[in-house]
Design a protein around this motif. Structure first.
Motif, short mmCIF file in Angstrom:
data_model
loop_
_atom_site.label_atom_id
_atom_site.label_comp_id
_atom_site.label_asym_id
_atom_site.label_seq_id
_atom_site.Cartn_x
_atom_site.Cartn_y
_atom_site.Cartn_z
N HIS A 92 0.94 -1.30 0.54
CA HIS A 92 0.23 -0.21 0.08
C HIS A 92 0.85 1.04 0.16
CE1 HIS A 92 0.47 -1.06 3.84
NE2 HIS A 92 0.68 0.26 4.54
N THR A 93 2.15 1.23 0.28
CA THR A 93 3.12 2.41 0.36
C THR A 93 3.72 2.32 -1.06
OG1 THR A 93 4.91 1.32 1.50
CG2 THR A 93 3.24 3.06 3.11
N ALA A 94 3.47 1.57 -1.99
CA ALA A 94 4.22 1.53 -3.31
C ALA A 94 2.89 1.87 -4.11
CB ALA A 94 4.49 0.67 -3.84
N ASP A 95 3.32 3.07 -5.03
CA ASP A 95 2.12 3.94 -5.83
C ASP A 95 1.45 3.13 -6.69
OD1 ASP A 95 2.29 6.27 -4.15
OD2 ASP A 95 4.28 7.15 -5.81
N TRP A 96 2.33 2.59 -6.85
CA TRP A 96 2.09 0.97 -8.22
C TRP A 96 2.42 0.09 -8.45
CZ3 TRP A 96 -0.78 2.55 -12.33
CH2 TRP A 96 -1.36 1.46 -13.18
N PRO A 97 0.93 -0.52 -7.26
CA PRO A 97 1.96 -2.36 -6.77
C PRO A 97 1.95 -3.50 -7.42
CG PRO A 97 -0.05 -1.47 -6.12
CD PRO A 97 -0.34 -0.12 -7.38
N LEU A 98 2.85 -4.39 -7.46
CA LEU A 98 3.07 -5.44 -8.45
C LEU A 98 2.98 -6.43 -7.33
CD1 LEU A 98 5.76 -4.19 -10.51
CD2 LEU A 98 3.67 -4.27 -10.98
N SER A 99 2.11 -6.50 -7.07
CA SER A 99 1.17 -7.32 -6.16
C SER A 99 0.68 -8.56 -6.42
CB SER A 99 1.12 -7.27 -4.38
OG SER A 99 -0.01 -5.92 -4.05
N ARG A 100 0.53 -9.42 -5.62
CA ARG A 100 -1.05 -10.15 -5.70
C ARG A 100 -0.83 -11.29 -6.82
NH1 ARG A 100 -6.35 -9.16 -6.37
NH2 ARG A 100 -5.75 -7.63 -7.59
N LYS A 101 -0.35 -10.82 -8.35
CA LYS A 101 -0.74 -11.41 -9.26
C LYS A 101 1.02 -12.31 -9.34
CE LYS A 101 -0.78 -10.47 -14.31
NZ LYS A 101 -1.14 -9.84 -15.32
N PHE A 102 1.56 -11.74 -9.03
CA PHE A 102 2.49 -12.49 -8.46
C PHE A 102 3.25 -12.80 -7.13
CE2 PHE A 102 2.16 -9.43 -11.93
CZ PHE A 102 2.59 -10.69 -13.00
N GLY A 103 4.01 -14.15 -7.28
CA GLY A 103 4.98 -14.88 -5.66
C GLY A 103 3.44 -15.57 -5.22
N CYS A 104 4.19 -16.36 -4.40
CA CYS A 104 3.54 -17.29 -3.40
C CYS A 104 4.57 -17.17 -1.98
CB CYS A 104 3.41 -18.70 -4.14
SG CYS A 104 5.73 -19.50 -4.56
N GLN A 105 2.96 -17.50 -1.46
CA GLN A 105 3.44 -17.73 0.14
C GLN A 105 4.72 -18.08 0.43
OE1 GLN A 105 0.33 -18.13 2.57
NE2 GLN A 105 0.00 -15.90 2.76
N ASN A 106 5.94 -18.03 1.97
CA ASN A 106 6.92 -18.38 1.77
C ASN A 106 6.72 -20.11 2.13
OD1 ASN A 106 7.22 -16.03 2.41
ND2 ASN A 106 7.01 -15.95 4.50
N GLU A 107 5.35 -20.75 2.64
CA GLU A 107 6.22 -22.23 2.47
C GLU A 107 5.86 -22.59 1.89
OE1 GLU A 107 6.65 -23.31 5.93
OE2 GLU A 107 6.19 -25.85 4.64
N MET A 108 5.19 -21.75 0.77
CA MET A 108 5.22 -22.10 -0.94
C MET A 108 6.18 -22.57 -1.43
SD MET A 108 2.58 -22.28 -3.89
CE MET A 108 0.96 -22.74 -3.62
N ALA A 109 7.45 -21.32 -1.21
CA ALA A 109 8.39 -21.00 -2.19
C ALA A 109 9.19 -21.96 -1.44
CB ALA A 109 8.67 -19.34 -1.82
#
Ligand SMILES: *Cc1c(COP(=O)(O)O)cnc(C)c1O
Length: 391
Positions: free
Chosen positions: A153-170
């Protein structure tokens, strides 16, 4: 009217640079973006100086013009690539595939096959299906797994949610990578583009450390790399810290968790290398009011959401806008030229433009070198894509 901010160009460019850009722009029909490649060189050198231990992989999507790619190629940059088309762009300029990372977690099997055939050996992943496909099409390749990050939320253009997985899965994917004959190489994240909270890197690096340790202890897997992504700042209306402060803090977070024996560190800047190098020039097409008593003017210009300014979506990125008029500033809605009512750049944020602004005047959108040319539509309402010039 202190509510509105008069733009002081000197906060964004040195005087000579801006005059050079303006005089180059003077006889060209609008809209277009002018990019000063000397500024890109400086931004790149600053990045390298501030992170002397890191390898830079330029995120090509920010601006893939040959002028940009060849400059960065010559300065020793590597390239973060997201599609076969971007791969062609860098390879056409003689970049060898040992300088390429396929950073998109969403990829077709046939593209992976092609990347591998051309020699690319480093791939991002964040899912089991993708990993199994990589094992078949890119045997033995280096894999880094992307984790989700918070604080976007402190990023002006978030690149979250769509990319990455949770730590355990990683963690489990990296174990699986080894079982499948791939090389579990590292972990990546992206804290969100134009990330104003440097602490976002702290929590992400902390998570990475936990996964590094568990893999070592439980599976004797020694990861070799951390990819810190992009998110480094450009100079828009909303202020950020200087890059130097980012570097100091992030270096400190890394040393806290990993000591002096740092793994390979990768950075993937896009915005921070390109934005400050560009000025987008548009022209005022119409100034009007919606009623005789309305307090705000509507300023329509010949560039809009569909011709390079998509990052004004939700007014996320606030470009400084300079005009040559000196009048007092009052509130304006700023909108583009197309027949789509979504084509409004700023309505809620208090943009003040000079009261003497007139039809035909030029508007200079500062800090517009990243994510403008590539986001421009091809032919909406017949408008051609945003033109770009390189100095
Ligand atoms: C877009 C992107 C970047 C660049 O981010 P900036 O915030 O523009 O520096 C870096 N890495 C990945 C994987 C990206 O998708």
């Amino acid at each position: 009217m202190s509510q509105f901010q008069a733009i002081d160009v000197n906060e964004y460019y040195d005087t000579n640079t801006f005059e050079r850009i303006k005089s180059f722009a003077a006889d060209k029909p609008t809209p277009f973006v002018v990019i000063d490649t000397q500024i890109i060189a400086k931004q790149y050198d600053d990045m390298v100086r501030n992170f002397p231990y890191a390898n830079v992989y330029y995120a090509v999507k920010a601006n893939p013009a040959p002028e940009v790619l060849s400059l960065l190629r010559d300065r020793g940059s590597n390239f973060d690539i997201a599609s076969i088309y971007e791969l062609d762009m860098v390879m056409n300029l003689g970049v060898t595939t040992d300088r390429v990372s396929y950073g998109n977690t969403i990829k077709k099997r046939k593209d992976v096959r092609e990347f591998y055939a051309r020699g690319v050996r480093m791939f991002a992943s964040d899912s089991e299906a993708d990993l199994r496909m990589l094992a078949e099409e890119a045997p033995g390749a280096r894999i880094y797994v992307r984790i989700l990050t918070e604080g976007t939320h402190t990023a002006d253009w978030p690149l979250s949610r769509k990319f990455g997985c949770q730590n355990e899965m990683a963690y489990e994917l990296l174990v699986l990578a080894k079982e499948l004959g791939l090389e579990p190489y590292g972990i990546s994240f992206h804290v969100g583009s134009q990330q104003r909270d440097i602490g976002a890197w702290d929590s992400a690096i902390g998570k990475v450390k936990v996964i590094f340790d568990r893999l070592q202890e439980e599976h004797d897997i020694k990861l070799k790399m951390i990819n810190l992504g992009g998110g480094f700042p450009a100079n828009y209306l909303d202020k950020t810290n200087e890059l130097e402060m980012y570097a100091q803090e992030i270096t400190h977070f890394l040393k806290d968790d990993f000591g002096d024996d740092l793994p390979e560190i990768i950075l993937e800047p896009g915005r921070s290398l390109l934005s400050n190098a560009g000025v987008l020039v548009s022209e005022v097409v119409l100034i009007s009011k919606k009623s005789y008593t309305a307090l705000e003017r509507w300023v329509f210009t010949d560039v809009g959401k569909f011709s390079g300014l998509i990052e004004t979506m939700d007014e996320a990125i606030k470009f400084p806008i300079y005009t040559e008029r000196q009048g007092e500033l009052d509130k304006c809605v700023i909108a583009g030229p197309t027949c789509d009512s979504a084509d409004i750049m700023y309505e809620h944020y208090s943009y003040g433009l000079p009261t003497d602004l007139a039809i035909g005047d030029r508007m200079y959108w500062l800090t517009a070198g990243a994510y403008t040319t590539t986001y421009s539509a091809v032919c909406f309402n017949g408008f051609p894509p945003l033109k770009d010039y390189y100095l």
